[in-house]
Design a protein around this motif. Structure first.
Motif, PDB file in Angstrom:
ATOM      1  N   THR A   1       0.608  -0.932  -0.026  1.00  0.00           N
ATOM      2  CA  THR A   1      -0.408  -0.118   0.079  1.00  0.00           C
ATOM      3  C   THR A   1       1.158   1.044   0.008  1.00  0.00           C
ATOM      4  OG1 THR A   1      -1.614  -0.848   1.425  1.00  0.00           O
ATOM      5  CG2 THR A   1      -1.787   1.876   1.329  1.00  0.00           C
ATOM      6  N   GLY A   2       0.776   2.301  -1.213  1.00  0.00           N
ATOM      7  CA  GLY A   2       1.258   3.718  -1.025  1.00  0.00           C
ATOM      8  C   GLY A   2       0.817   4.527  -0.022  1.00  0.00           C
ATOM      9  N   ARG A   3       1.645   5.258  -0.464  1.00  0.00           N
ATOM     10  CA  ARG A   3       1.839   6.527   0.835  1.00  0.00           C
ATOM     11  C   ARG A   3       0.593   7.908  -0.046  1.00  0.00           C
ATOM     12  NH1 ARG A   3       4.892  10.907  -0.070  1.00  0.00           N
ATOM     13  NH2 ARG A   3       4.464  12.996   2.057  1.00  0.00           N
ATOM     14  N   ILE A   4      -0.469   8.407  -0.084  1.00  0.00           N
ATOM     15  CA  ILE A   4      -1.224   8.524  -0.530  1.00  0.00           C
ATOM     16  C   ILE A   4      -0.906  10.534  -0.324  1.00  0.00           C
ATOM     17  CG2 ILE A   4      -4.023   8.669  -0.933  1.00  0.00           C
ATOM     18  CD1 ILE A   4      -3.622   6.095   0.165  1.00  0.00           C
ATOM     19  N   LEU A   5      -1.384  10.787  -1.596  1.00  0.00           N
ATOM     20  CA  LEU A   5      -0.963  12.131  -1.399  1.00  0.00           C
ATOM     21  C   LEU A   5      -2.398  12.360  -1.676  1.00  0.00           C
ATOM     22  CD1 LEU A   5       1.908  13.164  -2.730  1.00  0.00           C
ATOM     23  CD2 LEU A   5       1.250  12.748  -0.590  1.00  0.00           C
ATOM     24  N   VAL A   6      -3.688  13.897  -1.037  1.00  0.00           N
ATOM     25  CA  VAL A   6      -4.730  14.256  -1.493  1.00  0.00           C
ATOM     26  C   VAL A   6      -5.052  15.989  -2.167  1.00  0.00           C
ATOM     27  CG1 VAL A   6      -7.144  15.037  -1.474  1.00  0.00           C
ATOM     28  CG2 VAL A   6      -5.428  13.242   0.896  1.00  0.00           C
ATOM     29  N   GLU A   7      -5.353  15.448  -3.654  1.00  0.00           N
ATOM     30  CA  GLU A   7      -5.379  16.311  -4.566  1.00  0.00           C
ATOM     31  C   GLU A   7      -6.737  17.408  -4.700  1.00  0.00           C
ATOM     32  OE1 GLU A   7      -2.646  17.032  -5.595  1.00  0.00           O
ATOM     33  OE2 GLU A   7      -1.339  15.807  -5.511  1.00  0.00           O
ATOM     34  N   PRO A   8      -6.408  18.406  -4.807  1.00  0.00           N
ATOM     35  CA  PRO A   8      -5.374  19.506  -5.538  1.00  0.00           C
ATOM     36  C   PRO A   8      -4.654  19.711  -4.057  1.00  0.00           C
ATOM     37  CG  PRO A   8      -7.336  20.804  -5.330  1.00  0.00           C
ATOM     38  CD  PRO A   8      -8.014  18.803  -5.293  1.00  0.00           C
TER      39      PRO A   8
ATOM     40  N   SER B   1       1.998   2.149  12.253  1.00  0.00           N
ATOM     41  CA  SER B   1       1.043   0.194  12.009  1.00  0.00           C
ATOM     42  C   SER B   1       2.084   0.059  13.377  1.00  0.00           C
ATOM     43  CB  SER B   1       1.455   0.153  11.360  1.00  0.00           C
ATOM     44  OG  SER B   1       1.357  -1.388  11.417  1.00  0.00           O
ATOM     45  N   PRO B   2       1.315  -0.148  14.546  1.00  0.00           N
ATOM     46  CA  PRO B   2       1.262  -1.517  15.609  1.00  0.00           C
ATOM     47  C   PRO B   2       1.261  -2.567  14.935  1.00  0.00           C
ATOM     48  CG  PRO B   2      -0.428  -0.387  16.088  1.00  0.00           C
ATOM     49  CD  PRO B   2      -0.414   0.115  15.146  1.00  0.00           C
ATOM     50  N   VAL B   3       0.665  -3.676  13.977  1.00  0.00           N
ATOM     51  CA  VAL B   3       1.033  -4.828  13.757  1.00  0.00           C
ATOM     52  C   VAL B   3       2.540  -5.184  13.591  1.00  0.00           C
ATOM     53  CG1 VAL B   3       0.212  -6.196  11.774  1.00  0.00           C
ATOM     54  CG2 VAL B   3      -1.621  -4.051  12.241  1.00  0.00           C
ATOM     55  N   PRO B   4       2.739  -6.024  14.058  1.00  0.00           N
ATOM     56  CA  PRO B   4       3.760  -6.784  14.011  1.00  0.00           C
ATOM     57  C   PRO B   4       4.566  -7.814  13.081  1.00  0.00           C
ATOM     58  CG  PRO B   4       2.464  -8.106  15.920  1.00  0.00           C
ATOM     59  CD  PRO B   4       2.030  -6.863  15.944  1.00  0.00           C
ATOM     60  N   GLY B   5       5.244  -7.775  12.624  1.00  0.00           N
ATOM     61  CA  GLY B   5       5.448  -8.857  11.363  1.00  0.00           C
ATOM     62  C   GLY B   5       7.331  -9.029  11.390  1.00  0.00           C
TER      63      GLY B   5
ATOM     64  N   GLY C   1       8.258  -2.654   4.547  1.00  0.00           N
ATOM     65  CA  GLY C   1       8.088  -1.612   5.551  1.00  0.00           C
ATOM     66  C   GLY C   1       7.239  -1.929   6.426  1.00  0.00           C
ATOM     67  N   PRO C   2       6.060  -1.251   7.398  1.00  0.00           N
ATOM     68  CA  PRO C   2       5.876  -1.424   8.695  1.00  0.00           C
ATOM     69  C   PRO C   2       4.391  -2.384   7.832  1.00  0.00           C
ATOM     70  CG  PRO C   2       6.209   0.669   7.974  1.00  0.00           C
ATOM     71  CD  PRO C   2       6.504   0.501   7.136  1.00  0.00           C
ATOM     72  N   ALA C   3       4.463  -3.199   8.877  1.00  0.00           N
ATOM     73  CA  ALA C   3       2.928  -4.667   8.559  1.00  0.00           C
ATOM     74  C   ALA C   3       2.245  -3.749   8.873  1.00  0.00           C
ATOM     75  CB  ALA C   3       3.789  -6.128   9.732  1.00  0.00           C
ATOM     76  N   LEU C   4       1.284  -4.396   7.638  1.00  0.00           N
ATOM     77  CA  LEU C   4      -0.702  -3.607   7.869  1.00  0.00           C
ATOM     78  C   LEU C   4      -1.561  -4.735   8.388  1.00  0.00           C
ATOM     79  CD1 LEU C   4      -0.536  -1.583   5.011  1.00  0.00           C
ATOM     80  CD2 LEU C   4       0.339  -0.829   7.549  1.00  0.00           C
TER      81      LEU C   4
ATOM     82  N   THR D   1      -4.590 -14.984   7.205  1.00  0.00           N
ATOM     83  CA  THR D   1      -4.938 -16.794   7.262  1.00  0.00           C
ATOM     84  C   THR D   1      -3.916 -17.321   6.583  1.00  0.00           C
ATOM     85  OG1 THR D   1      -7.005 -15.667   8.554  1.00  0.00           O
ATOM     86  CG2 THR D   1      -6.688 -17.919   7.790  1.00  0.00           C
ATOM     87  N   LEU D   2      -3.812 -17.350   5.344  1.00  0.00           N
ATOM     88  CA  LEU D   2      -3.067 -18.170   4.439  1.00  0.00           C
ATOM     89  C   LEU D   2      -1.436 -17.944   4.490  1.00  0.00           C
ATOM     90  CD1 LEU D   2      -5.717 -17.780   1.460  1.00  0.00           C
ATOM     91  CD2 LEU D   2      -5.374 -19.527   2.567  1.00  0.00           C
ATOM     92  N   GLY D   3      -1.052 -17.112   5.714  1.00  0.00           N
ATOM     93  CA  GLY D   3       0.149 -16.581   5.688  1.00  0.00           C
ATOM     94  C   GLY D   3       1.245 -15.501   4.688  1.00  0.00           C
ATOM     95  N   TRP D   4       0.481 -14.947   4.189  1.00  0.00           N
ATOM     96  CA  TRP D   4       0.666 -13.580   2.951  1.00  0.00           C
ATOM     97  C   TRP D   4       0.804 -12.324   4.169  1.00  0.00           C
ATOM     98  CZ3 TRP D   4       2.308 -14.942  -1.524  1.00  0.00           C
ATOM     99  CH2 TRP D   4       2.047 -15.806  -1.725  1.00  0.00           C
ATOM    100  N   GLU D   5       1.758 -12.022   4.110  1.00  0.00           N
ATOM    101  CA  GLU D   5       2.326 -10.079   4.290  1.00  0.00           C
ATOM    102  C   GLU D   5       1.420  -9.627   3.617  1.00  0.00           C
ATOM    103  OE1 GLU D   5       3.058 -10.425   7.444  1.00  0.00           O
ATOM    104  OE2 GLU D   5       3.470 -12.134   7.825  1.00  0.00           O
ATOM    105  N   LEU D   6       0.831  -8.084   4.265  1.00  0.00           N
ATOM    106  CA  LEU D   6       0.735  -7.025   4.115  1.00  0.00           C
ATOM    107  C   LEU D   6       1.306  -6.118   4.585  1.00  0.00           C
ATOM    108  CD1 LEU D   6      -2.988  -7.269   5.216  1.00  0.00           C
ATOM    109  CD2 LEU D   6      -2.280  -8.114   2.874  1.00  0.00           C
ATOM    110  N   CYS D   7       2.593  -4.794   3.432  1.00  0.00           N
ATOM    111  CA  CYS D   7       2.930  -3.952   4.203  1.00  0.00           C
ATOM    112  C   CYS D   7       2.596  -2.216   3.709  1.00  0.00           C
ATOM    113  CB  CYS D   7       4.491  -4.047   3.642  1.00  0.00           C
ATOM    114  SG  CYS D   7       5.314  -3.851   2.412  1.00  0.00           S
ATOM    115  N   PHE D   8       3.430  -0.955   4.076  1.00  0.00           N
ATOM    116  CA  PHE D   8       3.081   0.198   3.427  1.00  0.00           C
ATOM    117  C   PHE D   8       4.577  -0.053   3.286  1.00  0.00           C
ATOM    118  CE2 PHE D   8       4.560   4.587   4.556  1.00  0.00           C
ATOM    119  CZ  PHE D   8       3.387   5.458   3.635  1.00  0.00           C
TER     120      PHE D   8
END
Length: 295
Positions: free
Chosen positions: A111-118, A132-136, A142-145, A185-192
């Motif tokens: 997941t990327g860094r989001i900038l609000v336009e304009p 994110s406080p999620v342990p990974g 990058g930080p675990a999500l 649950t399937l063992g995959w990771e998510l990050c920022f």
């Protein structure tokens, strides 16, 4: 080719065409798939005329987020960059996300860094992702999500399909939470990823009340479907204390309650380690300034 850009849309012809023009600026070649959710404003014809190289899928009805599943059936690349019809990525952002997925085989979503336009101001959700406080695992780049934001994330096609994609039950609005839990649950990771930059210019063509109603309902359904009863009760009680007391909330709660029979049938609690990781988010969710259910 490593990645495919997927965009779902409904009745936002002008902003969609602007977003599709941005895909031509990407530094890495990527096929583009658009799923039109039964637009009534001439969107499909405009896409076909102005972007003949785009794969256009015309749904006869509004599928909501499940339109992304339909697009994924046509993806032939390892990764899917999910855009929205009011978001676009920096030209090199998809390549940066794909590099991270290349380097980390058990990483499912970036997941990327989001900038609000304009204006390019940072979206209020970004500090929560960054801190994110999620342990990974230590190998994460990058930080675990504990979840992801579809319009600002690239997913591994294999993982997306293995987890079953977005739930048809939820339709649209906070639909990522349930899929994220199933991926973990399937063992995959998510990050920022700080250097994967995504721009969001919120469309004015939206029904904020409907979006809020679905968001409340889907948060409750996702919670009841996967969290143990004590955790589900805590989150439900916190929502009830903080939600605006109005007709939109009443409608959302009624819709959530109406789904209890199927929720009970399909309920499947998370493994202990995944539940522990999601529990670390409770304080952040309680104090969040970006997750308020207002419209």
């Amino acid at each position: 080719m490593r990645l495919t850009v997927v965009v779902i849309t409904r009745d936002r012809r002008r902003s969609l065409l602007a977003v599709l023009a941005r895909t031509r600026e990407l530094t890495e070649r990527a096929p583009v798939i658009v799923v039109d959710n039964a637009s009534r404003d001439g969107t499909p014809g405009a896409v076909a005329a102005e972007f003949p190289d785009v794969t256009l899928i015309r749904s006869p009805r509004n599928l909501g987020a499940v339109a992304r599943n339909l697009a994924a059936d046509h993806v032939r690349t390892p990764y899917i960059a999910f855009w929205d019809d009011d978001t676009w990525w920096d030209p090199d952002a998809p390549s940066r996300a794909a590099d991270l997925l290349d380097a980390h085989p058990r990483l499912a979503a970036v997941t990327g860094r989001i900038l609000v336009e304009p204006g390019g101001r940072e979206d209020p959700i970004v500090p929560e992702l960054r801190d994110s406080p999620v342990p990974g695992p230590p190998w994460l780049p990058g930080p675990a999500l504990g979840s992801f934001l579809a319009g600002a994330s690239m997913l591994r096609t294999e993982a997306f399909r293995e987890a079953g994609g977005f739930s048809p039950r939820l339709w649209l609005g906070g639909e990522e939470e349930l899929l994220a839990a199933d991926l973990m649950t399937l063992g995959w990771e998510l990050c920022f990823a700080e250097d994967v930059v995504v721009h969001h210019e919120p469309s004015r063509l939206r029904d904020p009340h409907l979006r809020r109603r679905h968001g409340i309902r889907n948060t409750l359904w996702s919670t009841w479907l996967r969290r143990p009863l004590p955790a589900a009760a805590r989150r439900t009680a916190r929502l009830l204390r903080t939600l605006p007391r109005d007709r939109v909330t009443a409608g959302a709660l009624a819709a959530a309650a109406a789904g209890l029979p199927w929720v009970a049938r399909e309920r499947r609690t998370l493994p202990r380690d995944v539940e522990h990781r999601l529990r670390t988010l409770e304080t952040a969710q309680r104090e969040s300034k970006a997750r308020r259910y207002v419209s």
